[in-house]
Design an enzyme around this catalytic site. Structure first.
Site, PDB file in Angstrom:
ATOM      1  N   GLU A 189       0.865  -1.175   0.000  1.00 57.48           N
ATOM      2  CA  GLU A 189       0.000   0.000   0.000  1.00 57.48           C
ATOM      3  C   GLU A 189       0.900   1.222   0.000  1.00 57.48           C
ATOM      4  OE1 GLU A 189      -1.199   3.146   0.628  1.00 57.48           O
ATOM      5  OE2 GLU A 189      -1.754   2.695   2.698  1.00 57.48           O
ATOM      6  N   GLU A 242       3.559   8.407  -4.436  1.00 59.87           N
ATOM      7  CA  GLU A 242       4.560   7.742  -3.595  1.00 59.87           C
ATOM      8  C   GLU A 242       5.439   6.791  -4.389  1.00 59.87           C
ATOM      9  OE1 GLU A 242       3.230   6.046   0.045  1.00 59.87           O
ATOM     10  OE2 GLU A 242       2.088   7.808   0.623  1.00 59.87           O
TER      11      GLU A 242
END
Length: 745
Positions: A192, A201
């Site tokens: 995740e 990210e």
């Protein structure tokens, strides 16, 4: 001092390897880190200490074993780890999907393991498998985590859950892992590493390396797929956050920050901005149905660049000011478990006929994932019902961008000021909103004009990064010389002023730009002139997300200029007041509360490190953190605004303190206090600029309580409630830290 840690990794102390994380991404840790990779036992953190009173920073070294106020422990409270672990919908969705995916002993890889929650879910799923039907098969779980403070927490969590022997930790970034670190390629990837935009990210580079080096062919993955969606919207508030030219034209105050011909010389960066759009849902007018933009399959290697063309039919006439975007995760292969970051006005994916589908929408407020907003340039695009709009969407490794076109060639979105690039200022949307706000501009104009009526200054100094005050003083006082410190804007600020000088009727020969972080003016810098007028908003470029009182840097800089201020020098603002309000903040408090078990795994050991509020030891206080109160879900003021303390800029910086007694005006559960600064622009206290919750352009400081407290109006509260409270604050003049204590009476 505030501290910043950079997650830039180095394999050699002399070789700095820059991360692929884009500066614009909403990185979960909101920080980066530099560490030595010589050996894990001797790893050290190079921590950047930032002094909010001076704007200076310095690198200090913190050893892994240190646990002091200078360690990264205090920094983790400002990350979104705690908020994410309190998101029960997210956690439940991942658990369900992992249990559906890990159905045999296998090799599982968890990238960006954090506290190890997904790793433990995978290990538990393998433990529950009937080993008699899997003779000879062995499973293993590898948790890959690069961020040293999180690795320390990960070890603690595994220890208290008796998982140390079941999960192997690799303290390294996943793209630094090779075949020597793992015995075989992983069959299952659980990960995740998603931000509000999805890609910020480094999802794509991470998946590319994993598929190339770490995973078997056609692996199983949790999540299985992510799909991004968008919707065209009309919203005046969103328009005000990016179109300074047309908003300041309404002000008619003769200050032209974005003059005609240079309409985009001050602009917001072309990127998606994370925002809780539900907070402004009543101000948003939907102009289209939701549309699918991109689909990313985790089970196969993604491309670094992608492009799609969409043809969208508006559902009504209007003006497109922005595109609101979100994403939906399909976590399992069968398509039965979903998680969505869609705003509440969107129906959930579980509206399908399949009753077995489990959808976990972001119905409960959480701050780690929001919607995103992409601004349409200028006044926006006028559209007509059923008259198609063409949307070009592009993604790279870390971000998505959009280009909206109308099939009517007569429609022009706005000026294409390519010639302003060299002198263009890129500011935050909130700063652009402030600069275009008529009330704010008129207050500044009135304060400076009143000061000039008392005394025409020979020399005026703008102490901060305010281009507005620089232009305003130069325009209103044509005989004065102006020095702008521009500690953050620096040369960019000087180039900008050169470009707009003619449009604002002043000559650059009366202006001087210092462009240093330290305010160190001497009489040599001022040609032996004393400073007659010292002004600031205050605003320091790049520090917009800090706590409100950290703009007391203006007081520090006024102090450093003390020796060259004239005897009757005027200072704007002349005073600041720390104000507050008792608040009911159930959504924010819930997202920051202490963790106990998370999907059956004990996480209580992380609470103090992550800055939780709840059942902490008496000696520990939850930190004061910056938030836009208006974006904090359900909120209610329980008291009148109270004054805690004042800061008098007529005198040099010194320690100060204050106390306030709070009477509650509404009954309810008090979850904490919102605190902000009011800036007094004149000695008569008649011109006040408030940064309180009623204004959306500034963050407030939020001090959450250990537990919600029942409160009521004086004389009418329940027997277990409180009718008043007391709050006390003190400022450390050496480091700018504000200590806050409270008690209920």
């Amino acid at each position: 001092m505030a501290s910043i840690i950079f997650r830039t990794l180095i394999s050699n102390p002399a070789c700095y390897h820059l991360s692929w994380l884009s500066p614009s991404s909403i990185v979960r840790s909101k920080c980066k880190i530099i560490r030595s990779m010589s050996s894990e036992s001797s790893q050290r953190i190079f921590q950047l200490k930032f002094d909010p009173l001076t704007g200076n920073s310095e690198w200090i070294v913190v050893d892994e074993g240190e646990d002091t106020e200078n360690s990264p422990k205090a920094l983790l409270s400002s990350t979104s780890y705690l908020d994410m672990l309190n998101d029960s919908r997210r956690n439940r969705a991942f658990r369900k999907a992992i249990e559906k995916t890990v159905t045999r002993p296998c090799h599982v890889l968890d990238i960006g393991a954090g506290t190890g929650l997904l790793s433990m879910m995978a290990a538990r799923a393998m433990d529950s498998i009937d080993t008699q039907q899997c003779t000879g098969a062995k499973g293993m779980v590898i948790a890959c985590e690069s961020y040293l403070p999180m690795v320390k927490l990960l070890r603690k969590v595994l220890r208290v859950n008796d998982m140390e022997k079941k999960i192997h930790i690799i303290h390294r970034r996943s793209d630094e892992v090779n075949s020597a670190d793992i015995t075989s390629r992983a069959d299952v990837l659980v990960s995740e590493i998603l931000d509000s935009e999805l890609l910020g990210e480094g999802l794509i580079p991470t998946l590319q390396h994993a598929h190339d080096k770490l995973l078997v062919g056609n692996p199983q993955t949790v999540p299985y797929r992510a799909t991004t969606y968008g919707q065209l919207v009309e919203c005046t508030f969103l328009w005000k956050l990016h179109d300074l030219h047309h908003n300041e034209a309404i002000a008619l105050d003769s200050v032209h920050l974005a003059p005609a011909g240079l309409e985009t010389i001050i602009c917001a960066k072309s990127q998606q901005y994370a925002m809780h759009c539900d907070a402004i849902s009543e101000e948003i007018r939907l102009l289209s149905e939701p549309f699918k933009i991109f689909e990313f399959d985790f089970w196969k290697r993604p491309e670094s660049h992608g492009q799609t063309e969409l043809h969208i039919k508006p559902t009504c006439d209007g003006k497109v000011h922005a595109i609101v975007t979100w994403w939906v995760l399909q976590l399992d292969y069968e398509g039965t478990v979903f998680y969505s970051t869609a705003p509440k006005w969107i129906s959930s994916p579980s509206s399908s006929k399949d009753k077995q589908t489990e959808s976990y929408c972001a119905a409960d407020w959480c701050d780690h994932w929001k919607q995103c907003v992409w601004f349409i340039p200028g006044l926006g695009m006028s559209v007509s019902k059923d008259h198609q709009v063409h949307l070009q969407a592009v993604h790279n490794d870390t971000s998505l961008s959009y280009n909206l076109k109308y099939d009517d060639p007569r429609v022009v979105l706005g000026p294409n000021d390519l010639h302003v690039k060299d002198c263009q200022l890129t500011l935050s949307p909130e700063r652009i909103g402030i600069y275009g706000d008529i009330e704010w501009r008129s207050s500044m104009l009135k304060a400076v004009r009143n000061a000039l009526q008392k005394n025409i200054p020979s020399l005026c100094v703008v102490a901060d990064d305010s281009v507005f005050l620089t232009i305003l003083t130069a325009y209103l006082s044509p005989t004065s010389h102006v020095i702008s410190m521009f500690p953050g804007l620096r040369e960019k600020g000087a180039q900008y002023l050169h470009a707009v000088a003619d449009a604002n009727g002043f000559s650059m020969d009366r202006l001087k730009i210092i462009g240093k972080r330290e305010t160190c003016l001497t009489l040599e810098d001022t040609n032996q002139k004393k400073v007659d007028l010292l002004v600031g908003e205050p605003f320091y470029h790049g520090n917009e997300g800090m706590l409100p009182w950290q703009n007391l840097r203006f007081w520090k800089e006024r102090t450093m200029l003390d020796s060259i201020l004239s005897k009757d020098a005027l200072i704007i603002p002349c005073k600041a007041i720390l104000r507050g309000c008792a608040m009911s903040l159930p959504d924010l408090w819930r997202s920051r509360r202490c963790l106990e078990t998370v999907e059956g795994f004990d996480h209580s050991v992380v609470n103090s490190t992550l800055g939780a509020c709840g059942d902490l030891p008496a000696s520990q206080e939850s930190p004061c953190l910056p938030y836009f109160i208006w974006q904090c879900g359900e909120t209610k003021a329980l008291s009148e605004v109270f004054t805690v303390m004042e800061f008098d800029f007529s005198n040099p910086l010194s320690p100060c303190s204050g106390k306030a007694k709070i009477g509650f005006t509404k009954s309810g559960s008090c979850h904490g206090f919102a605190l902000w600064m009011d800036w007094l622009l004149d000695a008569d206290n008649s011109i006040v600029l408030s940064t309180g919750p009623e204004r959306r352009y500034w963050k407030q400081g939020v001090k959450l309580l250990h537990k919600p407290v029942a409160v009521g109006i004086n004389g009418s509260c329940d027997i277990d409630g409180f009718s008043s409270a007391e709050i006390e604050a003190s400022l450390n003049s050496l480091n700018g830290e504000l200590s806050i204590k409270h008690a209920f009476l």
